[in-house]
Design a protein around this motif. Structure first.
Motif, PDB file in Angstrom:
ATOM      1  N   ALA A  26      32.479  37.361  39.528  1.00  0.00           N
ATOM      2  CA  ALA A  26      33.865  36.937  39.690  1.00  0.00           C
ATOM      3  C   ALA A  26      34.799  38.090  39.345  1.00  0.00           C
ATOM      4  CB  ALA A  26      34.150  35.735  38.799  1.00  0.00           C
ATOM      5  N   GLY A  27      36.081  37.894  39.655  1.00  0.00           N
ATOM      6  CA  GLY A  27      37.054  38.944  39.410  1.00  0.00           C
ATOM      7  C   GLY A  27      37.100  39.391  37.974  1.00  0.00           C
ATOM      8  N   ILE A  28      37.173  38.456  37.046  1.00  0.00           N
ATOM      9  CA  ILE A  28      37.325  38.817  35.635  1.00  0.00           C
ATOM     10  C   ILE A  28      36.072  39.476  35.083  1.00  0.00           C
ATOM     11  CG2 ILE A  28      36.492  36.641  34.648  1.00  0.00           C
ATOM     12  CD1 ILE A  28      38.866  36.854  32.677  1.00  0.00           C
ATOM     13  N   ALA A  41      37.806  48.839  39.577  1.00  0.00           N
ATOM     14  CA  ALA A  41      37.406  47.506  39.127  1.00  0.00           C
ATOM     15  C   ALA A  41      38.447  46.468  39.529  1.00  0.00           C
ATOM     16  CB  ALA A  41      37.208  47.497  37.610  1.00  0.00           C
ATOM     17  N   LEU A  42      39.726  46.825  39.405  1.00  0.00           N
ATOM     18  CA  LEU A  42      40.788  45.900  39.781  1.00  0.00           C
ATOM     19  C   LEU A  42      40.747  45.607  41.277  1.00  0.00           C
ATOM     20  CD1 LEU A  42      43.231  44.300  38.805  1.00  0.00           C
ATOM     21  CD2 LEU A  42      44.650  46.297  39.301  1.00  0.00           C
ATOM     22  N   VAL A 217      48.415  37.257  44.653  1.00  0.00           N
ATOM     23  CA  VAL A 217      47.561  38.394  44.289  1.00  0.00           C
ATOM     24  C   VAL A 217      48.250  39.386  43.347  1.00  0.00           C
ATOM     25  CG1 VAL A 217      46.284  40.383  45.183  1.00  0.00           C
ATOM     26  CG2 VAL A 217      46.167  38.182  46.376  1.00  0.00           C
ATOM     27  N   PRO A 218      49.512  39.782  43.581  1.00  0.00           N
ATOM     28  CA  PRO A 218      50.130  40.767  42.668  1.00  0.00           C
ATOM     29  C   PRO A 218      50.167  40.309  41.215  1.00  0.00           C
ATOM     30  CG  PRO A 218      51.427  40.555  44.681  1.00  0.00           C
ATOM     31  CD  PRO A 218      50.418  39.446  44.707  1.00  0.00           C
ATOM     32  N   TRP A 225      44.510  42.610  34.646  1.00  0.00           N
ATOM     33  CA  TRP A 225      44.492  43.922  33.990  1.00  0.00           C
ATOM     34  C   TRP A 225      44.860  43.778  32.511  1.00  0.00           C
ATOM     35  CZ3 TRP A 225      43.081  48.678  35.898  1.00  0.00           C
ATOM     36  CH2 TRP A 225      43.399  49.788  35.111  1.00  0.00           C
ATOM     37  N   VAL A 226      45.915  43.011  32.230  1.00  0.00           N
ATOM     38  CA  VAL A 226      46.346  42.794  30.842  1.00  0.00           C
ATOM     39  C   VAL A 226      45.255  42.069  30.049  1.00  0.00           C
ATOM     40  CG1 VAL A 226      48.021  41.609  29.362  1.00  0.00           C
ATOM     41  CG2 VAL A 226      48.799  42.790  31.424  1.00  0.00           C
TER      42      VAL A 226
END
Length: 246
Positions: A26-28, A41-42, A217-218, A225-226
């Motif tokens: 997954a994304g995270i 990675a992002l 998405v933005p 990222w945070v």
């Protein structure tokens, strides 16, 4: 390079192992706890350039077509066509269709609702429902003192032989940071609902479409990222202490 998860993959996957595998993909899960996040990675977390286009272009197509024509049918059909184009491209290139199928399914359901009701704003009902469900899930994990970001991080941590990992809940600092990170995601979904529901109820379709693109998405990428940076602040110190001890 040896695969640290080779032994785990060789055995029949338990439920925990399947969950860990899903989180890693997954994304995270693109940045392990303690690692420094990277631009690559992002980009991977949002599906790469192709995934980014698949996420943004259907909504952008709806916005442009509706702003120009004010017609319901072409406005909801164009995003479906765009989604189908991406499916065909992946078929031709023999790539995974999971993301494209998920995207086209969402676009198709949204288009179907809009056509059934005859209202362009109905196109946004699935998104509003998904945001509400995510918000409830996050709040439930906080209420039972198992913040979702903490549960995800726990699955990403190296596992012991008995299948258990580091208990972040026993560390007040880690627990606090992971709780704060979860509240931040609560804020994201709450913000979307606070903005989108009034626009939906007042049928401000163009503004609703534009806001959805901005908070999609933005904002997701920025918060991801945070979250990585926050998690790194507590797990990096542990890695550095282990290295110093050696």
């Amino acid at each position: 390079m040896s695969d640290p998860y080779a032994a785990e993959r060789a055995e029949p996957l338990s439920l925990n192992a399947q969950l860990r595998d899903a989180v890693r993909n997954a994304g995270i899960g693109q940045v392990a706890p303690g690692e420094a996040p990277s631009g690559r990675a992002l980009l991977t977390a949002v599906g790469g350039i192709r995934g980014l286009a698949e996420s943004v272009l259907p909504g952008f197509g709806f916005l442009i077509v509706y702003a120009v024509t004010k017609e319901l049918v072409p406005s909801v059909v164009i995003p479906v066509v765009i989604g189908l184009v991406f499916v065909v491209l992946r078929l031709v290139q023999r790539q995974s269709l999971a993301m494209s199928f998920a995207g086209i399914l969402g676009v198709a359901v949204s288009a179907g609702l809009a056509l059934l009701t005859g209202k362009a704003e109905s196109n946004f009902i699935p998104g509003i429902v998904i945001n509400a469900v995510c918000l409830v899930v996050l709040l439930v994990t906080l209420a039972i003192r198992r913040p979702l970001i903490g549960l995800i991080v726990g699955l990403l941590l190296p596992q012991d032989e008995d299948g258990t990992g580091t208990d972040w809940r026993a560390d007040p600092g880690k627990r606090r940071v992971l709780t704060v990170a979860t509240w931040m995601w609560v804020g994201l979904f709450a913000l979307r609902l606070i903005i989108e529901i009034p626009l939906y109820l007042t049928a401000q379709v163009e503004l609703l479409a534009g806001i959805k693109l901005i908070t999609g998405v933005p904002l997701y990428a920025a918060l991801l990222w945070v979250t990585w940076l926050l998690v790194r602040t507590v797990f990096r110190h542990e890695d550095e202490d282990d290295t110093a001890t050696v």
